[in-house]
Design a protein around this motif. Structure first.
Motif, PDB file in Angstrom:
ATOM      1  N   LEU A  82       0.833  -1.210   0.000  1.00  0.00           N
ATOM      2  CA  LEU A  82       0.000   0.000   0.000  1.00  0.00           C
ATOM      3  C   LEU A  82       0.863   1.252   0.000  1.00  0.00           C
ATOM      4  CD1 LEU A  82      -3.046  -0.632   2.362  1.00  0.00           C
ATOM      5  CD2 LEU A  82      -2.997  -0.513  -0.124  1.00  0.00           C
ATOM      6  N   GLU A  85       1.755   2.185  -3.218  1.00  0.00           N
ATOM      7  CA  GLU A  85       0.522   2.450  -3.972  1.00  0.00           C
ATOM      8  C   GLU A  85       0.238   1.378  -5.011  1.00  0.00           C
ATOM      9  OE1 GLU A  85       0.597   6.465  -5.406  1.00  0.00           O
ATOM     10  OE2 GLU A  85       0.893   7.277  -3.397  1.00  0.00           O
ATOM     11  N   ARG A  87      -2.113  -1.299  -5.217  1.00  0.00           N
ATOM     12  CA  ARG A  87      -3.338  -1.871  -4.640  1.00  0.00           C
ATOM     13  C   ARG A  87      -3.548  -3.321  -5.086  1.00  0.00           C
ATOM     14  NH1 ARG A  87      -6.931  -0.864  -0.518  1.00  0.00           N
ATOM     15  NH2 ARG A  87      -8.819  -1.953  -1.050  1.00  0.00           N
TER      16      ARG A  87
END
Length: 131
Positions: A82, A85, A87
């Motif tokens: 996370l 970034e 996901r």
């Protein structure tokens, strides 16, 4: 509450800061076990109930350790993904972690049922008294 920069703060400061909650949680867990034993001792099961829980306790701690190993590892990898970034990778990590937890729980249960007399003997119980 003041934020700490874990990447740049002194190790000694971090250890002091995070060890206190850790020690408190360990004391609470120990008190929970002691109070649990008191109530079991007062129940109709009495000393036999205390003996049973003391024999099973190491197996329970082992399974908790395995669950924490998998869960904390997956949570750390999830947080890293996370933070980057990513996901899709984070979702895959959580799915894999959950799958490994479920499979390991089933394997531990199967081992527990198949080798119950040996596990009881290993932890000090008498397998002949399993009724």
């Amino acid at each position: 509450m003041k934020e700490m920069d874990l990447g740049h703060e002194k190790i000694g400061t971090l250890i002091r800061r995070f060890s206190v909650p850790c020690v408190i949680s360990m004391v609470v867990a120990a008190l929970y076990n002691i109070v649990d034993q008191i109530f079991i001792g007062w129940s109709p099961a009495g000393a036999y109930g205390n003996a049973a829980t003391n024999i099973v306790y190491p197996f329970a701690v082992f399974t908790l350790g395995i669950a924490l190993l998998i869960g904390d590892g997956a949570a750390a990898q999830f947080s890293i993904a996370l933070g980057m970034e990513n996901r899709k990778k984070a979702d895959r990590i959580i799915g894999n972690g959950l799958t490994v937890l479920i499979v390991s729980a089933l394997v531990i249960c199967l081992i527990g049922f198949l080798f119950q007399p040996q596990i009881l003997a290993l932890f000090g119980g008498d397998p002949e008294e399993t009724e």
